[in-house]
Design a protein around this motif. Structure first.
Motif, PDB file in Angstrom:
ATOM      1  N   SER A  14      -1.093  -2.704  -5.289  1.00 29.16           N
ATOM      2  CA  SER A  14      -2.230  -2.273  -6.093  1.00 29.16           C
ATOM      3  C   SER A  14      -2.995  -1.142  -5.418  1.00 29.16           C
ATOM      4  N   THR A  15      -3.456  -0.198  -6.254  1.00 31.52           N
ATOM      5  CA  THR A  15      -4.330   0.864  -5.757  1.00 31.52           C
ATOM      6  C   THR A  15      -5.786   0.450  -5.903  1.00 31.52           C
ATOM      7  N   GLY A  16      -6.021  -0.610  -6.670  1.00 29.21           N
ATOM      8  CA  GLY A  16      -7.382  -1.047  -6.957  1.00 29.21           C
ATOM      9  C   GLY A  16      -7.925  -0.439  -8.241  1.00 29.21           C
ATOM     10  N   ASN A  17      -7.207   0.522  -8.802  1.00 32.19           N
ATOM     11  CA  ASN A  17      -7.617   1.157 -10.046  1.00 32.19           C
ATOM     12  C   ASN A  17      -6.761   0.596 -11.182  1.00 32.19           C
ATOM     13  N   TYR A  18      -7.403  -0.053 -12.152  1.00 27.41           N
ATOM     14  CA  TYR A  18      -6.665  -0.739 -13.208  1.00 27.41           C
ATOM     15  C   TYR A  18      -5.748   0.216 -13.982  1.00 27.41           C
ATOM     16  N   LYS A  19      -6.249   1.367 -14.368  1.00 21.28           N
ATOM     17  CA  LYS A  19      -5.463   2.310 -15.165  1.00 21.28           C
ATOM     18  C   LYS A  19      -4.226   2.784 -14.403  1.00 21.28           C
ATOM     19  N   THR A  20      -4.399   3.141 -13.147  1.00 18.71           N
ATOM     20  CA  THR A  20      -3.286   3.581 -12.309  1.00 18.71           C
ATOM     21  C   THR A  20      -2.299   2.439 -12.103  1.00 18.71           C
ATOM     22  N   ASP A  21      -2.822   1.243 -11.845  1.00 20.98           N
ATOM     23  CA  ASP A  21      -1.956   0.082 -11.629  1.00 20.98           C
ATOM     24  C   ASP A  21      -1.205  -0.305 -12.895  1.00 20.98           C
ATOM     25  N   GLN A 155      -1.553  -7.163  -8.801  1.00 18.09           N
ATOM     26  CA  GLN A 155      -2.787  -6.510  -9.239  1.00 18.09           C
ATOM     27  C   GLN A 155      -3.642  -7.589  -9.892  1.00 18.09           C
TER      28      GLN A 155
END
Length: 170
Positions: A14-21, A155
């Motif tokens: 996970s990057t921590g960003n919902y859209k990116t994930d 995520q």
């Protein structure tokens, strides 16, 4: 028959960003997409009318490239008249597989569906019941309905959404 594929062995982080994930874990997830494509091809080979639900247009376009028998319906590329014509052909069993965005969402009659692949994620109970309801509706020649989904991991929001999709139908 609900079939959930567990992706807990995924190497994605996970990057921590919902859209990116969402894009990485769902739209662009090669493992997830290949599992769905192979299962969908099996359904099509067995003459089971198949629907693949996606959230984003590019995801649908990518999947259509991998499933030559599929028609991709969305609001960007085609008119609503074309989309409705293809849904009629699907219900007449002239189109074996539809990949679709929300244009084939609630209120669109796809009663012939014998297999649904939920590749759009989500958590809303009403949406889930509507998706599952498509495959349990009676239709001439339909003996069983299949609902395919994934247990997404790695995520926090996608994990929570997966759990919320599993609980009402397990």
């Amino acid at each position: 028959v609900p079939i959930f594929t567990d992706l807990s062995n995924s190497n994605l982080k996970s990057t921590g960003n919902y859209k990116t994930d969402f894009k990485a874990f769902i739209d662009d997830n090669i493992e997830r997409n290949m599992i769905a494509v192979e299962q969908a091809k099996k359904m099509i080979q067995q003459n089971i009318p198949t629907i693949i639900l996606v959230e984003h247009v590019q995801h649908g376009r990518n999947l259509q490239q991998m499933i030559p028998d599929a028609i991709f319906l969305n609001g960007q590329d085609e008119s609503s008249a074309y989309n409705m014509q293809m849904i009629r052909k699907f219900n007449e069993r002239k189109v074996p597989c539809i990949i679709g965005t929300s244009v084939i969402g609630e209120g669109v009659d796809t009663k012939a569906a014998g297999a649904i692949f939920n590749l759009s994620g989500g958590k809303a109970k009403s949406e889930l019941l509507q998706k599952v309801g498509r495959v349990v509706r009676r239709f001439p020649g339909k003996k069983v309905g299949y609902y395919f989904d994934f247990i997404d991991n790695g995520q926090k929001h996608l994990i929570k959404h997966s759990k919320e999709r599993i609980s009402p139908i397990s």
